[in-house]
Design a protein around this motif. Structure first.
Motif, PDB file in Angstrom:
ATOM      1  N   SER A 140      -7.455  -7.193  -8.673  1.00 32.79           N
ATOM      2  CA  SER A 140      -7.583  -5.992  -7.851  1.00 32.79           C
ATOM      3  C   SER A 140      -7.220  -6.336  -6.408  1.00 32.79           C
ATOM      4  N   LEU A 141      -6.916  -5.320  -5.635  1.00 38.50           N
ATOM      5  CA  LEU A 141      -6.602  -5.505  -4.223  1.00 38.50           C
ATOM      6  C   LEU A 141      -7.515  -4.609  -3.405  1.00 38.50           C
ATOM      7  N   ASN A 142      -8.234  -5.210  -2.482  1.00 34.63           N
ATOM      8  CA  ASN A 142      -9.227  -4.463  -1.690  1.00 34.63           C
ATOM      9  C   ASN A 142     -10.204  -3.713  -2.597  1.00 34.63           C
ATOM     10  N   ASN A 143     -10.584  -4.383  -3.688  1.00 36.06           N
ATOM     11  CA  ASN A 143     -11.543  -3.856  -4.669  1.00 36.06           C
ATOM     12  C   ASN A 143     -11.031  -2.637  -5.446  1.00 36.06           C
ATOM     13  N   VAL A 144      -9.718  -2.451  -5.460  1.00 40.23           N
ATOM     14  CA  VAL A 144      -9.110  -1.371  -6.222  1.00 40.23           C
ATOM     15  C   VAL A 144      -8.281  -1.985  -7.344  1.00 40.23           C
ATOM     16  N   ALA A 145      -8.517  -1.547  -8.576  1.00 39.31           N
ATOM     17  CA  ALA A 145      -7.810  -2.095  -9.728  1.00 39.31           C
ATOM     18  C   ALA A 145      -6.307  -1.901  -9.600  1.00 39.31           C
ATOM     19  N   TYR A 146      -5.567  -2.768 -10.251  1.00 32.69           N
ATOM     20  CA  TYR A 146      -4.103  -2.720 -10.202  1.00 32.69           C
ATOM     21  C   TYR A 146      -3.573  -1.324 -10.492  1.00 32.69           C
ATOM     22  N   SER A 147      -3.990  -0.728 -11.601  1.00 33.18           N
ATOM     23  CA  SER A 147      -3.423   0.554 -12.027  1.00 33.18           C
ATOM     24  C   SER A 147      -3.867   1.725 -11.176  1.00 33.18           C
ATOM     25  N   ALA A 148      -4.940   1.549 -10.412  1.00 36.08           N
ATOM     26  CA  ALA A 148      -5.500   2.659  -9.635  1.00 36.08           C
ATOM     27  C   ALA A 148      -5.079   2.638  -8.172  1.00 36.08           C
ATOM     28  N   GLY A 149      -4.337   1.602  -7.777  1.00 32.30           N
ATOM     29  CA  GLY A 149      -4.003   1.459  -6.370  1.00 32.30           C
ATOM     30  C   GLY A 149      -2.515   1.358  -6.110  1.00 32.30           C
ATOM     31  N   PRO A 150      -2.170   0.859  -4.931  1.00 37.55           N
ATOM     32  CA  PRO A 150      -0.764   0.823  -4.507  1.00 37.55           C
ATOM     33  C   PRO A 150       0.066  -0.281  -5.146  1.00 37.55           C
ATOM     34  N   GLN A 151      -0.580  -1.211  -5.877  1.00 38.90           N
ATOM     35  CA  GLN A 151       0.182  -2.331  -6.420  1.00 38.90           C
ATOM     36  C   GLN A 151       1.258  -1.897  -7.422  1.00 38.90           C
ATOM     37  N   VAL A 152       0.997  -0.843  -8.173  1.00 34.64           N
ATOM     38  CA  VAL A 152       1.963  -0.396  -9.180  1.00 34.64           C
ATOM     39  C   VAL A 152       3.279  -0.012  -8.531  1.00 34.64           C
ATOM     40  N   ASN A 153       3.222   0.838  -7.520  1.00 34.47           N
ATOM     41  CA  ASN A 153       4.441   1.264  -6.843  1.00 34.47           C
ATOM     42  C   ASN A 153       5.098   0.120  -6.090  1.00 34.47           C
ATOM     43  N   ALA A 154       4.274  -0.755  -5.512  1.00 36.44           N
ATOM     44  CA  ALA A 154       4.825  -1.903  -4.794  1.00 36.44           C
ATOM     45  C   ALA A 154       5.606  -2.811  -5.738  1.00 36.44           C
ATOM     46  N   SER A 155       5.043  -3.073  -6.910  1.00 36.85           N
ATOM     47  CA  SER A 155       5.707  -3.923  -7.885  1.00 36.85           C
ATOM     48  C   SER A 155       7.056  -3.330  -8.305  1.00 36.85           C
ATOM     49  N   PHE A 156       7.072  -2.037  -8.582  1.00 35.64           N
ATOM     50  CA  PHE A 156       8.318  -1.393  -9.004  1.00 35.64           C
ATOM     51  C   PHE A 156       9.351  -1.424  -7.884  1.00 35.64           C
ATOM     52  N   ALA A 157       8.926  -1.147  -6.661  1.00 38.47           N
ATOM     53  CA  ALA A 157       9.864  -1.135  -5.533  1.00 38.47           C
ATOM     54  C   ALA A 157      10.489  -2.506  -5.309  1.00 38.47           C
ATOM     55  N   LEU A 158       9.665  -3.552  -5.369  1.00 40.44           N
ATOM     56  CA  LEU A 158      10.182  -4.910  -5.188  1.00 40.44           C
ATOM     57  C   LEU A 158      11.106  -5.303  -6.329  1.00 40.44           C
ATOM     58  N   LYS A 159      10.739  -4.927  -7.537  1.00 46.72           N
ATOM     59  CA  LYS A 159      11.562  -5.231  -8.703  1.00 46.72           C
ATOM     60  C   LYS A 159      12.985  -4.699  -8.539  1.00 46.72           C
ATOM     61  N   THR A 160      13.113  -3.494  -7.997  1.00 46.82           N
ATOM     62  CA  THR A 160      14.430  -2.862  -7.903  1.00 46.82           C
ATOM     63  C   THR A 160      15.324  -3.505  -6.851  1.00 46.82           C
ATOM     64  N   ILE A 161      14.729  -4.261  -5.935  1.00 46.14           N
ATOM     65  CA  ILE A 161      15.507  -4.933  -4.891  1.00 46.14           C
ATOM     66  C   ILE A 161      16.265  -6.136  -5.432  1.00 46.14           C
ATOM     67  N   PHE A 162      15.705  -6.788  -6.432  1.00 49.86           N
ATOM     68  CA  PHE A 162      16.179  -8.107  -6.843  1.00 49.86           C
ATOM     69  C   PHE A 162      17.598  -8.130  -7.417  1.00 49.86           C
ATOM     70  N   PRO A 163      18.002  -7.203  -8.284  1.00 48.82           N
ATOM     71  CA  PRO A 163      19.330  -7.323  -8.892  1.00 48.82           C
ATOM     72  C   PRO A 163      20.482  -7.429  -7.895  1.00 48.82           C
ATOM     73  N   ALA A 164      20.462  -6.636  -6.833  1.00 54.52           N
ATOM     74  CA  ALA A 164      21.553  -6.690  -5.859  1.00 54.52           C
ATOM     75  C   ALA A 164      21.626  -8.059  -5.200  1.00 54.52           C
ATOM     76  N   TYR A 165      20.451  -8.593  -4.861  1.00 54.64           N
ATOM     77  CA  TYR A 165      20.422  -9.946  -4.274  1.00 54.64           C
ATOM     78  C   TYR A 165      20.972 -10.977  -5.255  1.00 54.64           C
ATOM     79  N   LEU A 166      20.464 -10.955  -6.475  1.00 55.07           N
ATOM     80  CA  LEU A 166      20.864 -11.910  -7.503  1.00 55.07           C
ATOM     81  C   LEU A 166      22.361 -11.845  -7.764  1.00 55.07           C
ATOM     82  N   ASN A 167      22.890 -10.652  -7.955  1.00 53.10           N
ATOM     83  CA  ASN A 167      24.293 -10.507  -8.330  1.00 53.10           C
ATOM     84  C   ASN A 167      25.228 -10.914  -7.201  1.00 53.10           C
TER      85      ASN A 167
END
Length: 575
Positions: A296-323
């Motif tokens: 959890s982050l700041n006592n908020v579970a992964y699925s209930a907080g901002p981590q879900v959107n953060a993970s997806f946003a960061l994930k989408t950045i990687f392919p352009a860098y890699l390629n």
């Protein structure tokens, strides 16, 4: 992407994460040292004193051995550290304010005249933390060269010169209160120590042409960038500031009369390429994350907080860098977002089949992996059995082969053994209200601020007012900030990343031994595969030994016999 670092376009900066796509020109490396005919007072001040040593008595494989040990401040203008440092695990008190720019040299009394012995150059920096010099070579210590966990005993037995190196890094603070360990300080300090060894090569035991740099975790990352960036002029202004050997002038006009390239790198689980590590981590683990394997982050579970959107946003950045890296696989095909996971699977398959051939008991599909977990001082580890639902074997005994790896289930297996890092893993401070100094954020920024966000997404999502980082405090975008000459974040990111120097004109180490455990989730497998292929693609590299050791977590020096056999073979090939 082919470009000079100083002439990269804004688009290239964004796409390549600034720091790992520019194949540098000759402006980045002094392949032929500039000769300075003036008297160098700093070099004179750094002259090795062969008579200034302490005698240390140890045993190696039960045999009494007398060593000479030298403690050396390796720069002419060392930074005086604060007495108390806020380090990982709590405050640390320094008895020597110059210990972060000190090396300890240990050599057998019988070998002090040996001018060809390799120099086994150990860096600390676990977690990229500041590393006051220390050594396990102490009076009365017993070492063994025959096991798989005593690399120091193996090095001493082999007749190598031991070099323990202290370096500044994150958390280091000067006496005047400034943050003196900001990137690229650890790389600069390690290079300064190498330059000291070069300057005094004829007077010291061993050969500075046979330096083997080694470290684990952040130390593995430091090992990688030091070994990749040999003789790059990028570091000369920083080396000049601390009075490193062989540097004339200052700032942009600094020149070098000495080299700082090395013979070999032995890097364990190297935390590297920090500017892109968060994107790589989420690209690897986004689909794996659940409330059960993500804190959890700041006592908020992964699925209930901002981590879900953060993970997806960061994930989408990687392919352009890699390629944009334009790396290739063994078959000449591109290493990209379509082939990277398959490349990692192939490396995993090779390790499992290597273990099977050695007689290691690998469970078939439906069987159990048995792991020893949870051990700590005073508490014995326990056995944890996890069902094999991802690995399919064919055949039996030492002839069995891997016929299938379900990669998604493999990642879930890794996250079952140890929870994943929270989102954001490396550049965490200031993001979504996180005020804890976690990750590597305090490795970056100016000497007057505690930390700086170091990737685009976290910069845009910093929500801590008054920390001096992010759009909220600076009023400028990531791109604008990087292009502003009043800060050095772009330079910090480049100079801390081995991929900035591999496949360029830098004098990269010709020999590499890199290990990242099969169940190590401290950085993503993606980042380690990228490092491996960047090394492998470098035409100046003669040999790279890379493996994902079976059921090994985040650790180092667990394969001493294999590693030292490899070192021995490379030394023998270069008499």
């Amino acid at each position: 992407m082919q470009c000079h670092f100083k002439r990269c376009t804004i688009t290239a900066l964004l796409t390549a994460g600034l720091i790992a796509g520019c194949n540098d020109s000759s402006e980045e490396t002094a392949s032929t040292p500039v000769v300075d005919t003036t008297v160098d007072a700093e070099n004179a001040a750094l002259k090795f004193d062969a008579a200034n040593y302490t005698t240390i008595n140890v045993t190696i494989d039960g045999i009494a051995t007398k060593l000479r040990q030298y403690k050396i401040v390796y720069v002419a203008k060392p930074v005086k550290s604060a007495t108390t440092l806020g380090m990982s695990g709590g405050a640390q008190t320094l008895t020597d304010p110059y210990s972060m720019q000190t090396m300890i040299v240990s050599v057998s009394d019988a070998l002090v005249s040996d001018q060809k012995a390799p120099l086994y150059f150990l860096v600390g920096n676990s977690g990229w933390m500041a590393s006051p010099v220390t050594t396990s070579v102490t009076e009365g210590k017993a070492f063994t060269s025959t096991g798989d966990s005593d690399n120091v005993g193996a090095a001493l037995k082999a007749g190598y010169v031991m070099i323990n190196v202290g370096t500044r890094s994150r958390g280091a603070r000067a006496e005047d209160g400034t943050w003196t360990g900001k990137a690229p300080a650890p790389v600069v300090d390690a290079k300064a120590a190498i330059r000291y060894l070069r300057l005094n090569d004829s007077a010291m035991p061993g050969s500075a042409e046979r330096i083997i740099v080694t470290g684990t975790s952040g130390g593995g990352g430091l090992t990688a960038v030091v070994s990749a960036s040999g003789n790059s002029v990028d570091f000369l202004p920083f080396l000049a500031e601390i009075g490193a050997a062989g540097i004339a002038g200052s700032g942009a006009t600094a020149t070098s009369t000495l080299k700082d390239d090395v013979f070999a790198a032995v890097a364990y689980c190297p935390i590297n390429n920090l500017g892109n590590a968060d994107a790589g981590y989420e690209w690897e683990y986004n689909a794996t994350r659940t409330d059960s394997n993500t804190p959890s982050l700041n006592n908020v579970a992964y699925s209930a907080g901002p981590q879900v959107n953060a993970s997806f946003a960061l994930k989408t950045i990687f392919p352009a860098y890699l390629n944009n890296l334009a790396l290739t696989l063994e078959n000449g095909m591109a290493l990209n977002d379509s082939s990277l996971k398959g490349a990692t699977q192939a490396l995993l398959k090779a390790e499992i089949e290597r273990q099977i051939a050695k007689g290691t008991a690998v469970p078939t599909l439906g069987g159990n992996f048995s792991l020893r977990v949870g051990g700590r001082p005073g508490v014995a580890p326990s056995t944890k059995n996890i069902v094999n639902d991802w690995l399919t074997l064919s055949g039996s005994g030492t002839s069995a082969t891997v016929t299938n790896i379900d990669y998604a289930k493999f990642l879930a297996f890794v996250a079952t053994i140890q929870s994943l890092k929270s989102v954001v893993a490396f550049d965490a401070v200031g993001v979504t209200g996180n005020t804890a100094i976690s990750g590597e954020t305090n490795l970056f920024g100016s000497a007057s601020v505690q930390y700086s966000n170091f990737n685009e997404w976290t910069w845009a999502n910093n929500s801590i007012t008054g920390d001096g980082s992010g759009i909220d405090d600076t009023g400028v975008s990531w791109t604008q900030y990087l292009l502003n000459s009043n800060n050095n974040l772009a330079t910090q990111l480049k100079l801390i990343n081995p991929l900035s120097y591999l496949n360029t004109v830098a004098d990269t180490a010709p020999y590499w031994y890199v290990r990242h455990g099969m169940i190590d989730r401290d950085t993503s497998f993606a980042m380690q595969s990228l490092l491996y292929y960047a090394i492998k693609n470098d035409a100046s590299v003669r040999d790279v030994s890379y493996a994902m050791p079976y059921l090994v977590s985040h650790s180092g020096n667990y394969d001493v016999q294999e590693a030292f056999a490899w070192i021995k073979s490379k030394v023998a090939a270069n008499p």
